[in-house]
Each structure stands twice: as C-alpha cells, then as structure tokens.
Enzyme design. Sequence first.
Site: not given
Length: 170
Positions: A11, A50, A80, A13, A34-35, A15-16
């Site tokens: 979390a 976002h 993501d 880190s 987006a999931t 990534k996105s």
Amino acid sequence: MKQLILITGGARSGKSKYAERLALTLSPTPIYLATSRIWDEEFHQRVLRHQADRGPEWTNIEEDKELSRHQVEDRVVLIDCVTLWCTNFFFDLEADTDKTLEAVKQEFDRFVTQNATFIFVTNEIGMGATSENAIQRKFTDLQGWVNQYIAAKADKVVLMVAGIPLVVKG
C-alpha cells in the site's frame, strides 16, 4: 505490440503513479480500466480525486469483473487493480477460494487474448503478519496465487518499494 506488465507492491508504494507514467510513455491516449466497486462515500470521493488527477488524455472504463467485455485491441490499457478485481469475485462467490481463483484465471485469460499492451497493478498483501481473520487469510492466499499466475505470464514484473521501481522480471 502485445505486452503484459505486472506492477506490484505494498500500500502507498507508488504502484499506480508509476503505472500511469509508464502508460503515458507508451501511448498519448491510454485506457484506465478501474475495477473497484464503490463501497461508501469516502471511497467515492477517492475515486473522483483519482479520475480528476488523470486528465483528459485517458479513456476511463469502470468494470468490476468482466474485463473481457471491453475491446482494447491495439491500445495501452492500465488495469487498477487486481486486488479489488479479485475482491469482487471473492465476495460474489461467497469467499470460495477455489471457485474465485478459477473464475479470475478464466477471465484474465479471455481478456489478455487481445493484441494490446496490458499494465496490471496489484498488491503484495501477504508480506506482513498473518491475519487473525479467517476470511482475510483466505483472501491473502487467493491474492498471492493470482499474482503468481499473472507474473508467470507477464513479460515484465516491477516491484515498487517506497516509490522506487525494482524490475524483478524482464
């Protein structure tokens, strides 16, 4: 053009953000798939932030499970994230790990048959302590198996640590 990239880490880190920058280097008009489901108002506000941060160059698609319904042929698509995607299957299938793993693998395989560049973002949730919660332990196992499955098929795997990308495959 077909390429599969997996970006993983803990979390917050990075990534996105890393995945978004990568997608924009590969295409001036990438797709953001987006999931997540919207669970509450705080999460809804997070999603809106976002979306606003991404800008008009992105094509935004919201899909909680059936990624393969979307045609992404010849595009760069950032998914993501795998963790939220798996969560949707997990709870819909009443926390049955075997059924969930099979459903996720089948949907993943259908989706990535398209000629596209796929950038999957996922979480390494099993790097901490073992949870006292049985459902969380089952989900941690599931997430680890799904990450292994995607990583085995990936051309490149990047582990994010404190905002620093470490290439572990490719």
